[in-house]
Design a protein around this motif. Structure first.
Motif, PDB file in Angstrom:
ATOM      1  N   GLN A  22       0.832  -1.197   0.000  1.00  0.00           N
ATOM      2  CA  GLN A  22       0.000   0.000   0.000  1.00  0.00           C
ATOM      3  C   GLN A  22       0.868   1.248   0.000  1.00  0.00           C
ATOM      4  O   GLN A  22       1.977   1.258   0.552  1.00  0.00           O
ATOM      5  N   ILE A  23       0.342   2.315  -0.592  1.00  0.00           N
ATOM      6  CA  ILE A  23       0.944   3.644  -0.507  1.00  0.00           C
ATOM      7  C   ILE A  23       0.038   4.488   0.368  1.00  0.00           C
ATOM      8  O   ILE A  23      -1.138   4.709   0.041  1.00  0.00           O
ATOM      9  N   LEU A  24       0.557   4.925   1.506  1.00  0.00           N
ATOM     10  CA  LEU A  24      -0.207   5.778   2.421  1.00  0.00           C
ATOM     11  C   LEU A  24       0.067   7.245   2.112  1.00  0.00           C
ATOM     12  O   LEU A  24       1.199   7.626   1.818  1.00  0.00           O
ATOM     13  N   LEU A  25      -0.959   8.051   2.225  1.00  0.00           N
ATOM     14  CA  LEU A  25      -0.807   9.502   2.171  1.00  0.00           C
ATOM     15  C   LEU A  25      -1.187  10.064   3.535  1.00  0.00           C
ATOM     16  O   LEU A  25      -2.305   9.849   4.007  1.00  0.00           O
ATOM     17  N   PHE A  26      -0.266  10.770   4.157  1.00  0.00           N
ATOM     18  CA  PHE A  26      -0.506  11.388   5.454  1.00  0.00           C
ATOM     19  C   PHE A  26      -0.793  12.862   5.234  1.00  0.00           C
ATOM     20  O   PHE A  26       0.098  13.661   4.964  1.00  0.00           O
ATOM     21  N   ASP A  27      -2.063  13.222   5.293  1.00  0.00           N
ATOM     22  CA  ASP A  27      -2.611  14.561   5.073  1.00  0.00           C
ATOM     23  C   ASP A  27      -2.669  14.904   3.585  1.00  0.00           C
ATOM     24  O   ASP A  27      -1.821  14.483   2.791  1.00  0.00           O
ATOM     25  N   THR A  28      -3.692  15.682   3.227  1.00  0.00           N
ATOM     26  CA  THR A  28      -3.984  15.931   1.813  1.00  0.00           C
ATOM     27  C   THR A  28      -3.760  17.375   1.387  1.00  0.00           C
ATOM     28  O   THR A  28      -4.001  17.718   0.227  1.00  0.00           O
ATOM     29  N   MET A  29      -3.324  18.222   2.316  1.00  0.00           N
ATOM     30  CA  MET A  29      -3.001  19.618   2.019  1.00  0.00           C
ATOM     31  C   MET A  29      -4.225  20.385   1.489  1.00  0.00           C
ATOM     32  O   MET A  29      -5.353  19.902   1.550  1.00  0.00           O
ATOM     33  N   TYR A  30      -3.994  21.592   0.998  1.00  0.00           N
ATOM     34  CA  TYR A  30      -5.010  22.431   0.388  1.00  0.00           C
ATOM     35  C   TYR A  30      -4.276  23.491  -0.424  1.00  0.00           C
ATOM     36  O   TYR A  30      -3.221  23.954   0.013  1.00  0.00           O
ATOM     37  N   PRO A  31      -4.744  23.846  -1.587  1.00  0.00           N
ATOM     38  CA  PRO A  31      -6.027  23.521  -2.199  1.00  0.00           C
ATOM     39  C   PRO A  31      -6.018  22.149  -2.885  1.00  0.00           C
ATOM     40  O   PRO A  31      -4.982  21.468  -2.896  1.00  0.00           O
ATOM     41  N   PRO A  32      -7.133  21.761  -3.510  1.00  0.00           N
ATOM     42  CA  PRO A  32      -7.177  20.470  -4.199  1.00  0.00           C
ATOM     43  C   PRO A  32      -6.068  20.296  -5.238  1.00  0.00           C
ATOM     44  O   PRO A  32      -5.629  19.176  -5.494  1.00  0.00           O
ATOM     45  N   GLN A  33      -5.613  21.391  -5.824  1.00  0.00           N
ATOM     46  CA  GLN A  33      -4.508  21.295  -6.783  1.00  0.00           C
ATOM     47  C   GLN A  33      -3.275  20.678  -6.134  1.00  0.00           C
ATOM     48  O   GLN A  33      -2.561  19.874  -6.758  1.00  0.00           O
ATOM     49  N   ALA A  34      -3.004  21.036  -4.870  1.00  0.00           N
ATOM     50  CA  ALA A  34      -1.870  20.444  -4.156  1.00  0.00           C
ATOM     51  C   ALA A  34      -2.086  18.956  -3.947  1.00  0.00           C
ATOM     52  O   ALA A  34      -1.142  18.153  -4.045  1.00  0.00           O
ATOM     53  N   ALA A  35      -3.327  18.563  -3.657  1.00  0.00           N
ATOM     54  CA  ALA A  35      -3.633  17.144  -3.467  1.00  0.00           C
ATOM     55  C   ALA A  35      -3.446  16.375  -4.773  1.00  0.00           C
ATOM     56  O   ALA A  35      -2.960  15.232  -4.763  1.00  0.00           O
ATOM     57  N   ARG A  36      -3.814  16.987  -5.879  1.00  0.00           N
ATOM     58  CA  ARG A  36      -3.603  16.315  -7.161  1.00  0.00           C
ATOM     59  C   ARG A  36      -2.114  16.143  -7.444  1.00  0.00           C
ATOM     60  O   ARG A  36      -1.697  15.132  -8.039  1.00  0.00           O
ATOM     61  N   SER A  37      -1.304  17.096  -7.005  1.00  0.00           N
ATOM     62  CA  SER A  37       0.142  16.965  -7.162  1.00  0.00           C
ATOM     63  C   SER A  37       0.672  15.807  -6.320  1.00  0.00           C
ATOM     64  O   SER A  37       1.589  15.087  -6.747  1.00  0.00           O
ATOM     65  N   LEU A  38       0.107  15.614  -5.131  1.00  0.00           N
ATOM     66  CA  LEU A  38       0.491  14.471  -4.301  1.00  0.00           C
ATOM     67  C   LEU A  38       0.133  13.154  -4.977  1.00  0.00           C
ATOM     68  O   LEU A  38       0.913  12.193  -4.964  1.00  0.00           O
ATOM     69  N   ARG A  39      -1.050  13.113  -5.573  1.00  0.00           N
ATOM     70  CA  ARG A  39      -1.481  11.909  -6.286  1.00  0.00           C
ATOM     71  C   ARG A  39      -0.514  11.585  -7.428  1.00  0.00           C
ATOM     72  O   ARG A  39      -0.093  10.432  -7.607  1.00  0.00           O
TER      73      ARG A  39
END
Length: 294
Positions: A22-39
């Motif tokens: 599994q790949i865990l993500l710890f916190d998703t930040m903001y805005p959604p654009q930052a979350a898409r960068s994490l993805r």
């Protein structure tokens, strides 16, 4: 394992952890654009998508990207889940009712003569403009799974322990500890070289939690805000809170009716280089008000 930091001002840190399966993500930040960068970063770094998301606490800069992962399991404490929904809705209502706030802050920057304060306001404006631009697409997505105690993930690459720490920075803060790597994701229980926000917290309890965190054999500690650090950052924040409590107590007995006079108190030199210096006075004022109410 990877760490991501927000691109402006005081935006938060997040982490990607490869357990093997599994790949865990710890916190998703903001805005959604930052979350898409994490993805996208997970795919680039590991060749596999994120499979599970963790929310450390309810503040928007740590959960505002949840909607990008709405199709995945999202894990948090019950308190974090409930407050995430409540406070995000409150923020959306306030922001929509006060659309001119960025312009007000811009005017304050233009009128500010103190260079350091102007720089701090400019950093805040960057965050606010990024948040404001994403308001139209922001959809609160709470955790789909909750936990109440130690939650351990066992993978072929590493083990990760999700540990609820109690009411320090927020009503319920959670850290992620990787014992094999001696890495601790501390979320907003640790601000490194940054003056923390304490308005939702409990400083005496936060001090106790910092003592507990210092007992973990962590060689690398990722704060919620600031650079990747080590245990010295925990000791520095412990000193900061000890100083704040002592100063607030003295002020309560000598200047009980004038919290605004705290603005004239000098900041100790060891904290002068920390980001968001205006937060120092705000924190003292908050503690003095709490003492006046007790």
């Amino acid at each position: 394992m990877a760490i991501a930091k927000g691109g402006t001002g005081s935006m938060a840190n997040a982490g990607l952890v490869d357990l093997g399966e599994q790949i865990l993500l710890f916190d998703t930040m903001y805005p959604p654009q930052a979350a898409r960068s994490l993805r996208d970063a997970a795919l680039h770094l590991f060749g596999r998508p994120i499979s599970l998301v963790i929310n450390s606490h309810f503040h928007l800069d740590h959960v505002g990207g949840n909607q990008v992962f709405a199709d995945l399991p999202i894990l948090s404490t019950v308190t974090t889940r409930n407050l995430m929904l409540e406070r995000t809705q409150q923020f959306l209502s306030f922001a929509k009712a006060n659309p001119g706030y960025p312009a007000i802050l811009q005017k304050a920057i233009e009128e500010e003569s103190d260079e350091s304060k102007r720089e701090e306001l400019t950093l805040q404006l960057g965050d606010i403009l990024a948040m404001d631009a994403a308001l139209a697409e922001l959809v609160p997505v709470p955790a789909s799974m909750t936990f109440g105690g130690l939650f351990t993930f066992h993978g072929s690459q590493r083990t990760a322990a999700l540990i609820p720490m109690g009411n320090g920075h927020s009503a319920c803060d959670t850290v992620l500890y990787l014992p094999d790597d001696q890495v601790l994701f501390a979320a907003d229980l640790l601000f490194a070289h940054n003056h923390p926000s304490i308005k939702d917290g409990n400083v005496p309890e936060w001090l106790r939690i910092l003592g507990k965190m210092d007992s973990y054999p962590a060689q690398v500690i990722i704060p919620g805000h600031g650079p990747v650090s080590d245990q010295q950052a925990i000791l520095d924040l412990h000193d900061y809170f000890t100083h704040l409590l002592h100063t607030a107590k003295q002020t309560e007995t000598t200047e009980r009716e004038a919290a605004d006079s705290l603005e004239s108190l000098p900041m100790p030199k060891q904290f002068e280089t920390w980001s968001l210096p205006d937060q120092y006075t705000a924190n003292l004022q908050h503690l003095v008000r709490l003492q006046q109410l007790s």
